[in-house]
Design a protein around this motif. Structure first.
Motif, mmCIF file in Angstrom:
data_model
loop_
_atom_site.group_PDB
_atom_site.id
_atom_site.type_symbol
_atom_site.label_atom_id
_atom_site.label_comp_id
_atom_site.label_asym_id
_atom_site.label_seq_id
_atom_site.Cartn_x
_atom_site.Cartn_y
_atom_site.Cartn_z
ATOM 1 N N UNK A 78 -0.192 -7.492 7.893
ATOM 2 C CA UNK A 78 -1.377 -6.821 7.376
ATOM 3 C C UNK A 78 -1.653 -5.303 8.033
ATOM 4 N N UNK A 79 -1.058 -5.198 9.465
ATOM 5 C CA UNK A 79 -1.245 -3.992 10.219
ATOM 6 C C UNK A 79 -0.267 -2.944 9.397
ATOM 7 N N UNK A 80 0.938 -3.683 9.198
ATOM 8 C CA UNK A 80 1.818 -2.597 8.496
ATOM 9 C C UNK A 80 1.693 -2.406 7.154
ATOM 10 N N UNK A 81 0.974 -3.244 6.454
ATOM 11 C CA UNK A 81 0.333 -2.886 5.062
ATOM 12 C C UNK A 81 -0.577 -1.855 5.034
ATOM 13 N N UNK A 82 -1.454 -1.967 5.982
ATOM 14 C CA UNK A 82 -2.627 -0.827 6.096
ATOM 15 C C UNK A 82 -2.041 0.331 6.544
ATOM 16 N N UNK A 83 -1.089 0.450 7.606
ATOM 17 C CA UNK A 83 -0.550 1.948 7.796
ATOM 18 C C UNK A 83 0.203 2.306 6.705
ATOM 19 N N UNK A 84 1.366 1.639 6.129
ATOM 20 C CA UNK A 84 2.008 1.898 4.950
ATOM 21 C C UNK A 84 1.026 2.574 3.839
ATOM 22 N N UNK A 85 -0.116 1.791 3.623
ATOM 23 C CA UNK A 85 -1.108 2.269 2.442
ATOM 24 C C UNK A 85 -1.514 3.708 2.867
ATOM 25 N N UNK A 86 -2.055 3.918 4.186
ATOM 26 C CA UNK A 86 -2.501 5.197 4.659
ATOM 27 C C UNK A 86 -1.370 6.448 4.492
ATOM 28 N N UNK A 87 -0.289 5.981 4.871
ATOM 29 C CA UNK A 87 0.958 7.106 4.824
ATOM 30 C C UNK A 87 1.171 7.209 3.494
ATOM 31 N N UNK A 88 1.091 6.290 2.489
ATOM 32 C CA UNK A 88 1.517 6.441 1.198
ATOM 33 C C UNK A 88 0.331 7.251 0.417
ATOM 34 N N UNK A 89 -0.739 7.482 1.156
ATOM 35 C CA UNK A 89 -1.691 8.402 0.607
ATOM 36 C C UNK A 89 -2.948 8.027 -0.005
ATOM 37 N N UNK A 90 -3.001 6.587 0.286
ATOM 38 C CA UNK A 90 -4.247 5.838 -0.450
ATOM 39 C C UNK A 90 -5.579 6.136 0.367
ATOM 40 N N UNK A 91 -6.578 5.896 -0.321
ATOM 41 C CA UNK A 91 -8.043 5.811 0.365
ATOM 42 C C UNK A 91 -8.011 4.347 0.764
ATOM 43 N N UNK A 92 -7.945 4.070 2.168
ATOM 44 C CA UNK A 92 -7.969 2.699 2.621
ATOM 45 C C UNK A 92 -9.182 2.219 3.270
ATOM 46 N N UNK A 93 -9.729 1.127 2.792
ATOM 47 C CA UNK A 93 -10.760 0.410 3.718
ATOM 48 C C UNK A 93 -10.323 -0.763 3.995
ATOM 49 N N UNK A 94 -10.285 -1.243 5.469
ATOM 50 C CA UNK A 94 -9.718 -2.489 5.802
ATOM 51 C C UNK A 94 -11.104 -3.327 6.136
#
Length: 322
Positions: free
Chosen positions: A42-58
């Protein structure tokens, strides 16, 4: 760059690429939530989503099952805030029927659903998780739908990493310098999934040579496509029904795979949310093996029970007072 550094960089790119490809295939690129535990997946997913340019709320769900779980939750939230995501911690009480695993899962998904505010929720399930799910379904004799494993997208839940191995998420976190929390429950042999992960899959890899996890994941993909096609045919059968009941003549001639699906969907439409295999089989016998059987119990409460009865060639759900 040494070999380890090369592997780490490859894992980082794989995670980011998986998220971007997933968004292109399933989402509109808007804000998303990520279910964050603090573990590598889940940590890699969150970091990957941020780096993919998404607006992320964990969303971090603290189950309160271990000493210091509140510290783990707050640490995970603080970690992804530094990456550029917003984050919150939701504390839940784990109780209810079905054992610890089932109760924790129910509490977790309820909390995630309450916190998501109409946003999709991305889950960190990997190819390894998919392989484990297929094996568990096979061992329980749960049928094709269970063997199809976890869907990449089943609104509002999304799983971008089903093509990524667990070793890749660990390597990606290492490359990004992210502190990973190792949940003790993930190595506790009291849990069946843990024994499948640590004992069964390694043995299969040894006996059948490498690539077992990938093969199981491919099986899940193939069975998903097959199940979707059969579900659509069963849905066509139900579309010809009336609200009064299930006309036996409309389903009796259908192949078993379609007929039993039609029966299951019909029961669900009549308020039986999760009919068991035993219930579906017994109700299907009212169609395919009719010899004057009595009512089939399919649910109920303290005041009444729900039964399926065949009358004049039509199956109906009735509520009988206790």
């Amino acid at each position: 760059m040494d070999r380890q550094g090369s592997l780490t960089g490859t894992a980082e790119r794989a995670v980011i690429g998986a998220v971007r490809g997933y968004v292109s295939a399933h989402l509109d690129g808007g804000p998303v939530c990520v279910a964050l535990s603090g573990g590598a997946d889940s940590l890699a997913l969150t970091a990957g989503a941020v780096r993919a340019g998404l607006d992320v709320h964990a969303i971090v769900v603290d189950h309160g099952l271990q000493d210091g779980s509140d510290v783990v939750a707050e640490t995970a939230a603080a970690t992804v805030r530094r990456l550029g995501a917003t984050a919150e911690v939701r504390r839940v009480t784990v109780d209810g029927a079905g054992g610890l695993e089932a109760a924790a899962r129910t509490a977790r998904y309820t909390a995630l659903d309450m916190a998501r505010s109409d946003r999709p929720v991305l889950l960190g399930h990997t190819l390894d998780d998919q392989a484990e799910t297929v094996l568990l379904g096979l061992g329980r004799g749960s049928g094709g739908r269970s063997l199809a494993g976890m869907r990449p997208w089943s609104a509002p839940w999304g799983r971008p990493l089903l093509g990524i191995r667990r070793t890749q998420t660990v390597a990606a976190c290492e490359g990004w310098g992210l502190p990973v929390w190792d949940d003790p429950h993930n190595s506790d042999p009291r849990f069946t999934r843990v024994r499948v992960r640590t004992e069964v899959l390694p043995l299969l890899e040894d006996v059948l040579a490498s690539g077992v996890a990938e093969a199981l994941a491919r099986t899940a993909d193939q069975l998903t496509a097959d199940s979707d096609a059969l579900d659509a045919l069963a849905g066509d059968v139900l579309d010809r029904q009336t609200d009064e009941g299930l006309a036996v003549i409309e389903v009796a001639g259908a192949p078993s795979a379609i007929r039993t699906r039609a029966v299951r969907f019909w029961l669900q439409r009549r308020g039986i949310e999760a009919p068991s295999h035993r219930q579906v089989t017994a109700v299907d016998a009212l169609v395919s093996d009719w010899h004057g059987q009595g009512p089939i119990a399919v649910g109920g409460d303290d005041e009444a029970r729900l039964v399926v009865t065949r009358r004049a060639g039509v199956l109906v759900v009735e509520r009988l007072n206790r």
